[in-house]
Design a protein around this motif. Structure first.
Motif, PDB file in Angstrom:
ATOM      1  N   ASN A  91       9.253 -29.523 -33.879  1.00  0.00           N
ATOM      2  CA  ASN A  91       9.364 -30.619 -34.840  1.00  0.00           C
ATOM      3  C   ASN A  91       8.066 -30.888 -35.592  1.00  0.00           C
ATOM      4  O   ASN A  91       7.938 -31.927 -36.243  1.00  0.00           O
ATOM      5  CB  ASN A  91       9.834 -31.893 -34.146  1.00  0.00           C
ATOM      6  CG  ASN A  91      11.176 -31.716 -33.478  1.00  0.00           C
ATOM      7  OD1 ASN A  91      11.267 -31.735 -32.251  1.00  0.00           O
ATOM      8  ND2 ASN A  91      12.216 -31.505 -34.260  1.00  0.00           N
ATOM      9  N   TYR A 137      15.259 -30.775 -46.341  1.00  0.00           N
ATOM     10  CA  TYR A 137      14.512 -31.870 -45.734  1.00  0.00           C
ATOM     11  C   TYR A 137      13.999 -32.844 -46.807  1.00  0.00           C
ATOM     12  O   TYR A 137      13.593 -32.431 -47.890  1.00  0.00           O
ATOM     13  CB  TYR A 137      13.326 -31.338 -44.934  1.00  0.00           C
ATOM     14  CG  TYR A 137      13.711 -30.788 -43.576  1.00  0.00           C
ATOM     15  CD1 TYR A 137      13.603 -31.573 -42.435  1.00  0.00           C
ATOM     16  CD2 TYR A 137      14.184 -29.486 -43.445  1.00  0.00           C
ATOM     17  CE1 TYR A 137      13.958 -31.072 -41.192  1.00  0.00           C
ATOM     18  CE2 TYR A 137      14.546 -28.974 -42.209  1.00  0.00           C
ATOM     19  CZ  TYR A 137      14.423 -29.776 -41.079  1.00  0.00           C
ATOM     20  OH  TYR A 137      14.788 -29.287 -39.857  1.00  0.00           O
ATOM     21  N   LEU A 180       9.920 -35.890 -42.116  1.00  0.00           N
ATOM     22  CA  LEU A 180      11.002 -35.349 -42.929  1.00  0.00           C
ATOM     23  C   LEU A 180      12.238 -35.184 -42.060  1.00  0.00           C
ATOM     24  O   LEU A 180      12.132 -34.944 -40.849  1.00  0.00           O
ATOM     25  CB  LEU A 180      10.602 -33.998 -43.525  1.00  0.00           C
ATOM     26  CG  LEU A 180       9.348 -33.990 -44.412  1.00  0.00           C
ATOM     27  CD1 LEU A 180       8.929 -32.554 -44.714  1.00  0.00           C
ATOM     28  CD2 LEU A 180       9.608 -34.735 -45.712  1.00  0.00           C
ATOM     29  N   PHE A 181      13.415 -35.288 -42.682  1.00  0.00           N
ATOM     30  CA  PHE A 181      14.655 -35.108 -41.910  1.00  0.00           C
ATOM     31  C   PHE A 181      15.710 -34.418 -42.764  1.00  0.00           C
ATOM     32  O   PHE A 181      15.660 -34.451 -43.992  1.00  0.00           O
ATOM     33  CB  PHE A 181      15.169 -36.457 -41.407  1.00  0.00           C
ATOM     34  CG  PHE A 181      15.871 -37.294 -42.452  1.00  0.00           C
ATOM     35  CD1 PHE A 181      17.243 -37.480 -42.415  1.00  0.00           C
ATOM     36  CD2 PHE A 181      15.151 -37.896 -43.486  1.00  0.00           C
ATOM     37  CE1 PHE A 181      17.885 -38.242 -43.379  1.00  0.00           C
ATOM     38  CE2 PHE A 181      15.788 -38.671 -44.442  1.00  0.00           C
ATOM     39  CZ  PHE A 181      17.170 -38.843 -44.390  1.00  0.00           C
ATOM     40  N   ASP A 182      16.697 -33.787 -42.090  1.00  0.00           N
ATOM     41  CA  ASP A 182      17.817 -33.180 -42.794  1.00  0.00           C
ATOM     42  C   ASP A 182      19.108 -33.883 -42.408  1.00  0.00           C
ATOM     43  O   ASP A 182      19.098 -34.859 -41.651  1.00  0.00           O
ATOM     44  CB  ASP A 182      17.874 -31.668 -42.545  1.00  0.00           C
ATOM     45  CG  ASP A 182      18.213 -31.302 -41.102  1.00  0.00           C
ATOM     46  OD1 ASP A 182      18.589 -32.214 -40.313  1.00  0.00           O
ATOM     47  OD2 ASP A 182      18.114 -30.116 -40.742  1.00  0.00           O
ATOM     48  N   ILE A 205      14.101 -33.424 -37.443  1.00  0.00           N
ATOM     49  CA  ILE A 205      12.908 -33.937 -38.106  1.00  0.00           C
ATOM     50  C   ILE A 205      11.779 -32.906 -38.089  1.00  0.00           C
ATOM     51  O   ILE A 205      11.713 -32.033 -37.220  1.00  0.00           O
ATOM     52  CB  ILE A 205      12.407 -35.258 -37.478  1.00  0.00           C
ATOM     53  CG1 ILE A 205      11.853 -35.037 -36.054  1.00  0.00           C
ATOM     54  CG2 ILE A 205      13.493 -36.325 -37.502  1.00  0.00           C
ATOM     55  CD1 ILE A 205      11.103 -36.247 -35.507  1.00  0.00           C
TER      56      ILE A 205
END
Length: 396
Positions: free
Chosen positions: A263, A288, A346-348, A353
């Motif tokens: 991560n 992301y 950041l995340f999707d 993350i």
């Protein structure tokens, strides 16, 4: 940005925020016509060396910025502004702060990149202080009075000359974001060899992907095939100067010291040349996006989120689990991130993350075991705030 002509013509009557950069060496008299309305005054990028005592007439003034001017001391009149909460005098030549210059209502003080050798002990009277940025000065110690600022949550003291770990700061009950690299007490010059060194001539830079206080990130390709690396990479070229968080070289060392984690943005190689210091990283997939936004004036130390943005309980629990794993990994390597926030995450769409931005990171293996435990406890508070902030945007 406003103009001097607008101010002098009276067109700005009644405004609450004034942003004036006009090569000023003194305040124009017309500014005092705004004394009954002005709440935010930005005088950055002028040639000011002082402020008039009449500034105390601005009873509603909450925020003043005067970065990139020529002040050699923090103006005493600031201490007489009864509503003043936020003061920013970055990149001046300030060497002295009078005991009378700090307003008791102060919540946020930025004095990055000056020539300060000491802070007055009376800073302890600023009981509302939450955010204090002092990187890039000449401080040798922190006043004991700072221990009375029990609401202090964010502290930047990197790139100073502090010789001993400030134990009294480690005891502050609400401190959660702490950057202290680049001081004699935390000195670490050993290069990190967790990734190979390459020559900058091996890469061609393309479009800029982003930039922050410490450097510019660009997409890059190799000039000849490099079978151990992806064809396209991201390159962060450090600016090589002190930032609001400290020295870029300390960021690079800390980033390399933590090594790999699923991560964390993956580091691939480094450039360590006299005229170019850079970090080569794996490109972040386009799916992301930023999890949060940086703190606002009102939130001070806490992240904010876009309007109507929410996450499900499942998403939040998955993100918390990943960030907790990152936290444990960093501290197993004796690295304090110093900026554990949603806006650095950041995340999707599957709630995976990626965490990065080591600009405020500090290595702490040189400290005593007891001091190390206190550093970890400080950052554990930041993790708690991260969890709390995500809980606040839970949709179900």
């Amino acid at each position: 940005m406003h103009t001097l002509a607008q101010l002098q013509s009276g067109k700005l009557a009644g405004i609450q925020r004034l942003n004036l950069s006009a090569d000023l060496t003194s305040l124009p008299v017309e500014i005092f016509n705004l004394a009954d309305s002005l709440e935010i005054l930005d005088l950055s990028n002028n040639r000011l060396r002082s402020l008039p005592k009449e500034l105390s007439q601005f009873k509603k003034l909450k925020i003043i910025f005067a970065s990139n001017n020529q002040f050699v001391e923090l103006p005493e009149v600031l201490g007489q502004c009864e509503s003043l909460e936020m003061v920013g005098f970055k990149a001046n030549q300030i060497a002295r702060i009078s005991e009378r210059a700090l307003p008791p209502t102060l919540r946020w003080l930025t004095l990055t990149d000056n020539k300060l050798e000491a802070l007055p002990d009376t800073i302890g009277q600023c009981r509302q202080l939450q955010k204090l940025l002092l990187a890039g000065n000449r401080l040798q110690q922190l006043p004991i009075g700072l221990s009375r600022c029990e609401k202090l949550e964010l502290l930047r003291i990197s790139a100073n000359q502090i010789t001993h770990c400030p134990e009294h700061v480690l005891e502050l009950p609400n401190l959660a974001w702490f950057a202290f690299a680049g001081n004699p007490f935390s000195e670490c010059k050993a290069p990190q060899a967790t990734v190979p060194e390459i020559s900058s001539s091996h890469l061609t830079l393309h479009e800029v992907l982003g930039q922050g206080a410490s450097g510019v990130i660009s997409k890059a390709t190799w000039n000849s095939p490099q079978h151990q690396f992806p064809n396209e990479v991201a390159v962060k070229i450090f600016k090589g100067e002190v930032t609001s968080d400290g020295y870029p070289q300390d960021e690079l060392r800390a980033c390399l010291k933590v090594g790999s984690h699923p991560n964390l943005v993956k580091s691939l190689a480094q450039v360590n040349e006299p005229d170019c210091r850079a970090l080569i990283m794996k490109l972040i997939p386009p799916a992301y996006k930023n999890l949060g936004l940086p703190p606002s004036f009102a939130s001070c130390t806490r992240d904010i989120f876009p309007e109507n943005f929410s996450l499900t309980t499942r998403q939040i629990n998955k993100m918390i689990e990943q960030m907790t794993s990152v936290f444990e990994h960093l501290h197993a390597q004796q690295v304090c991130h110093g900026d554990l926030y949603a806006h650095n995450t950041l995340f999707d769409q599957d709630a995976n993350i990626l965490f990065g931005d080591f600009g405020a990171a500090s290595m702490y293996h040189m400290l005593t075991v007891a001091q190390q435990e206190k550093i970890k406890a400080i950052e554990h508070r930041a993790l708690g705030h991260f969890i709390e902030d995500l809980s606040g945007i839970c949709a179900n």
